[in-house]
Design a protein around this motif. Structure first.
Motif, PDB file in Angstrom:
ATOM      1  N   ALA A   1       6.420 -13.755  -6.332  1.00  0.00           N
ATOM      2  CA  ALA A   1       7.034 -14.640  -7.330  1.00  0.00           C
ATOM      3  C   ALA A   1       6.958 -16.101  -6.890  1.00  0.00           C
ATOM      4  N   VAL A   2       7.267 -16.362  -5.605  1.00  0.00           N
ATOM      5  CA  VAL A   2       7.217 -17.741  -5.096  1.00  0.00           C
ATOM      6  C   VAL A   2       5.795 -18.272  -5.161  1.00  0.00           C
ATOM      7  N   TYR A   3       4.845 -17.432  -4.761  1.00  0.00           N
ATOM      8  CA  TYR A   3       3.445 -17.886  -4.772  1.00  0.00           C
ATOM      9  C   TYR A   3       2.978 -18.191  -6.190  1.00  0.00           C
ATOM     10  N   MET A   4       3.328 -17.327  -7.148  1.00  0.00           N
ATOM     11  CA  MET A   4       2.905 -17.566  -8.528  1.00  0.00           C
ATOM     12  C   MET A   4       3.497 -18.868  -9.054  1.00  0.00           C
ATOM     13  N   ALA A   5       4.756 -19.185  -8.645  1.00  0.00           N
ATOM     14  CA  ALA A   5       5.397 -20.420  -9.096  1.00  0.00           C
ATOM     15  C   ALA A   5       4.669 -21.644  -8.543  1.00  0.00           C
ATOM     16  N   THR A   6       4.395 -21.647  -7.230  1.00  0.00           N
ATOM     17  CA  THR A   6       3.715 -22.806  -6.635  1.00  0.00           C
ATOM     18  C   THR A   6       2.272 -22.900  -7.106  1.00  0.00           C
ATOM     19  N   LYS A   7       1.658 -21.763  -7.377  1.00  0.00           N
ATOM     20  CA  LYS A   7       0.285 -21.784  -7.887  1.00  0.00           C
ATOM     21  C   LYS A   7       0.243 -22.401  -9.281  1.00  0.00           C
TER      22      LYS A   7
ATOM     23  N   ASP B   1      -1.678 -25.710 -10.476  1.00  0.00           N
ATOM     24  CA  ASP B   1      -2.657 -25.667 -11.573  1.00  0.00           C
ATOM     25  C   ASP B   1      -2.327 -26.699 -12.648  1.00  0.00           C
ATOM     26  N   ARG B   2      -1.009 -26.831 -12.972  1.00  0.00           N
ATOM     27  CA  ARG B   2      -0.622 -27.805 -14.000  1.00  0.00           C
ATOM     28  C   ARG B   2      -0.899 -29.237 -13.535  1.00  0.00           C
ATOM     29  N   LEU B   3      -0.525 -29.535 -12.286  1.00  0.00           N
ATOM     30  CA  LEU B   3      -0.776 -30.878 -11.767  1.00  0.00           C
ATOM     31  C   LEU B   3      -2.262 -31.177 -11.695  1.00  0.00           C
ATOM     32  N   SER B   4      -3.030 -30.180 -11.308  1.00  0.00           N
ATOM     33  CA  SER B   4      -4.475 -30.367 -11.221  1.00  0.00           C
ATOM     34  C   SER B   4      -5.074 -30.653 -12.595  1.00  0.00           C
ATOM     35  N   GLU B   5      -4.564 -29.939 -13.622  1.00  0.00           N
ATOM     36  CA  GLU B   5      -5.068 -30.164 -14.984  1.00  0.00           C
ATOM     37  C   GLU B   5      -4.635 -31.531 -15.492  1.00  0.00           C
ATOM     38  N   THR B   6      -3.372 -31.912 -15.222  1.00  0.00           N
ATOM     39  CA  THR B   6      -2.861 -33.205 -15.690  1.00  0.00           C
ATOM     40  C   THR B   6      -3.571 -34.362 -15.013  1.00  0.00           C
ATOM     41  N   SER B   7      -3.969 -34.187 -13.759  1.00  0.00           N
ATOM     42  CA  SER B   7      -4.602 -35.270 -13.001  1.00  0.00           C
ATOM     43  C   SER B   7      -5.956 -35.683 -13.573  1.00  0.00           C
ATOM     44  N   LYS B   8      -6.449 -34.850 -14.501  1.00  0.00           N
ATOM     45  CA  LYS B   8      -7.724 -35.221 -15.129  1.00  0.00           C
ATOM     46  C   LYS B   8      -7.583 -36.462 -15.999  1.00  0.00           C
ATOM     47  N   ILE B   9      -6.322 -36.732 -16.421  1.00  0.00           N
ATOM     48  CA  ILE B   9      -6.054 -37.970 -17.158  1.00  0.00           C
ATOM     49  C   ILE B   9      -5.676 -39.030 -16.128  1.00  0.00           C
ATOM     50  N   GLU B  10      -6.454 -40.026 -16.051  1.00  0.00           N
ATOM     51  CA  GLU B  10      -6.299 -41.022 -14.992  1.00  0.00           C
ATOM     52  C   GLU B  10      -4.935 -41.703 -15.053  1.00  0.00           C
ATOM     53  N   GLY B  11      -4.275 -41.771 -13.870  1.00  0.00           N
ATOM     54  CA  GLY B  11      -3.010 -42.470 -13.739  1.00  0.00           C
ATOM     55  C   GLY B  11      -1.784 -41.636 -13.996  1.00  0.00           C
ATOM     56  N   THR B  12      -1.934 -40.390 -14.413  1.00  0.00           N
ATOM     57  CA  THR B  12      -0.763 -39.563 -14.727  1.00  0.00           C
ATOM     58  C   THR B  12      -0.133 -38.939 -13.482  1.00  0.00           C
ATOM     59  N   VAL B  13      -0.951 -38.477 -12.510  1.00  0.00           N
ATOM     60  CA  VAL B  13      -0.457 -37.804 -11.295  1.00  0.00           C
ATOM     61  C   VAL B  13      -1.132 -38.438 -10.082  1.00  0.00           C
ATOM     62  N   SER B  14      -0.298 -38.730  -9.077  1.00  0.00           N
ATOM     63  CA  SER B  14      -0.874 -39.325  -7.868  1.00  0.00           C
ATOM     64  C   SER B  14      -1.568 -38.252  -7.029  1.00  0.00           C
ATOM     65  N   LYS B  15      -2.488 -38.700  -6.212  1.00  0.00           N
ATOM     66  CA  LYS B  15      -3.215 -37.778  -5.336  1.00  0.00           C
ATOM     67  C   LYS B  15      -2.272 -37.129  -4.330  1.00  0.00           C
ATOM     68  N   ASN B  16      -1.239 -37.859  -3.909  1.00  0.00           N
ATOM     69  CA  ASN B  16      -0.270 -37.317  -2.952  1.00  0.00           C
ATOM     70  C   ASN B  16       0.476 -36.129  -3.536  1.00  0.00           C
ATOM     71  N   GLN B  17       0.833 -36.195  -4.831  1.00  0.00           N
ATOM     72  CA  GLN B  17       1.522 -35.077  -5.475  1.00  0.00           C
ATOM     73  C   GLN B  17       0.634 -33.824  -5.509  1.00  0.00           C
ATOM     74  N   ILE B  18      -0.640 -34.043  -5.784  1.00  0.00           N
ATOM     75  CA  ILE B  18      -1.576 -32.900  -5.825  1.00  0.00           C
ATOM     76  C   ILE B  18      -1.732 -32.282  -4.437  1.00  0.00           C
ATOM     77  N   ASP B  19      -1.817 -33.137  -3.416  1.00  0.00           N
ATOM     78  CA  ASP B  19      -1.950 -32.626  -2.045  1.00  0.00           C
ATOM     79  C   ASP B  19      -0.729 -31.824  -1.633  1.00  0.00           C
ATOM     80  N   LEU B  20       0.463 -32.323  -1.992  1.00  0.00           N
ATOM     81  CA  LEU B  20       1.692 -31.598  -1.663  1.00  0.00           C
ATOM     82  C   LEU B  20       1.747 -30.249  -2.379  1.00  0.00           C
ATOM     83  N   ALA B  21       1.331 -30.227  -3.652  1.00  0.00           N
ATOM     84  CA  ALA B  21       1.332 -28.987  -4.424  1.00  0.00           C
ATOM     85  C   ALA B  21       0.326 -27.983  -3.857  1.00  0.00           C
ATOM     86  N   LEU B  22      -0.826 -28.499  -3.436  1.00  0.00           N
ATOM     87  CA  LEU B  22      -1.845 -27.620  -2.845  1.00  0.00           C
ATOM     88  C   LEU B  22      -1.349 -27.034  -1.524  1.00  0.00           C
ATOM     89  N   SER B  23      -0.696 -27.885  -0.722  1.00  0.00           N
ATOM     90  CA  SER B  23      -0.165 -27.416   0.553  1.00  0.00           C
ATOM     91  C   SER B  23       0.907 -26.348   0.341  1.00  0.00           C
TER      92      SER B  23
END
Length: 336
Positions: free
Chosen positions: A87-93, A97-119
């Motif tokens: 359950a925890v893994y599915m939540a973080t995954k 995935d949402r942050l990764s999809e949102t980051s396709k729009i420039e300026g919406t999500v910082s690279k640091n947020q994506i790195d933290l989510a990936l970690s």
């Protein structure tokens, strides 16, 4: 005055090669071709005993059901931990995935947020794999509570009762719970002394008798040989396979008769023609009517014959039937 040379009246024979066949009797014991002593791998109690002495069993058949409440509770805890980790893994995954999809729009999500989510996703994935391994380990331990037959055979020993404590160490492991043997195929093991091992080869037919069946002789070919000598007994282990004979059972004591026959013919002489004393072993050969002692090596013997070998012996040599120390070298020989 002319003297007459001393002459010994002797009987001779013409030396010839032949194949000397002898045999020896060696004690042996029949055992099951396949047998196993079954022990408990985990500390537990006997819940069900489904077989007894003499029970015929199939491969994979349940023989004993054990119970260990602590293993069951540990398995349930490991299963709960596995579901929580999933359950925890599915939540973080999903978050990643949402942050990764949102980051396709420039300026919406910082690279640091994506790195933290990936970690976080990778960390939770590692915990999930650890939980799976832990759950699998307790599943394996749970399977140890069911003791099954590894092959088809018969139960020949039972040393446990319902409710008894058993385990991998301590009082419950002094004797096996059950012994299962495949009685349809037996092996007869013989320790052949070093002096005779050279006469035995794979495929040779041997005969044997068992004490409990007097008057009955069994025959079977040699199936395998150890290829080395036991350091203590100076003998080679030879095994004979016996299949589907209802008269024979594991544990029977047998007496094996091995035929000792060489493939090559050797010189065979009467025992009376060989004399042995401190200087060695000799036969006496008639050479131009005179006695000549020939040193020989003795090999196998029967009741009245013996194999001999020497570089000085040839086919049709005339040897004395009865050798004696009274016959000296170069003594003139005469017929009786």
């Amino acid at each position: 005055m002319k003297t007459t040379p001393i002459q010994a009246k002797v009987e001779t024979f013409s030396l010839q090669k032949e194949v000397l066949t002898t045999s020896i009797d060696i004690p042996a014991e029949l055992s099951a071709f396949t047998y196993v002593d079954l022990y408990a791998k985990v500390s537990s109690y006997v819940k069900e005993l489904k077989v007894d002495i003499g029970s015929e069993v199939k491969k994979g058949q349940l023989l004993i059901a054990l119970e260990a409440p602590e293993i069951t509770s540990q398995l349930l805890a490991a299963e709960a931990q596995l579901h929580a980790s999933e359950a925890v893994y599915m939540a973080t995954k999903n978050t990643y995935d949402r942050l990764s999809e949102t980051s396709k729009i420039e300026g919406t999500v910082s690279k640091n947020q994506i790195d933290l989510a990936l970690s976080a996703k990778n960390s939770d994935y590692a915990r999930l794999q650890a939980a799976k391994a832990n759950y699998k380990e307790y599943q394996v331990m749970q399977s140890y509570l069911q003791i099954r037959s590894p092959f088809e055979g018969i139960v020949t020993s039972r040393n446990v009762n319902i409710g008894a404590y058993v385990g991998p160490s301590g009082k419950g492991s002094e004797t096996p719970l059950l012994t299962v043997q495949d009685d349809k195929k037996l092996r007869l093991a013989v320790s052949v002394p070093e002096n005779y091992a050279g006469f035995v080869t794979i495929g040779d037919e041997v005969s044997f008798r068992v004490n409990s069946i007097p008057g009955k002789t069994f025959k079977a070919p040699v199936a395998r040989m150890a290829g080395a000598f036991d350091k203590k007994l100076r003998s080679e282990r030879v095994e004979i396979d016996i299949e589907n004979n209802p008269l024979l059972k594991p544990g029977m004591v047998a007496e094996v008769t091995l035929s000792l026959q060489t493939k090559d013919s050797l010189y065979v002489v009467p025992k009376s023609s060989v004399m042995t004393y401190s200087e060695g072993t000799f036969v006496i050969k008639s050479v131009d009517g005179k006695a000549h002692k020939v040193p020989v090596n003795k090999r196998r013997e029967t009741k009245d014959k013996v194999e001999v070998s020497s570089d000085e012996l040839n086919d049709n040599d005339q040897l004395l039937k009865v050798a004696s120390e009274e016959i000296k070298e170069d003594m003139v020989l005469g017929t009786p």
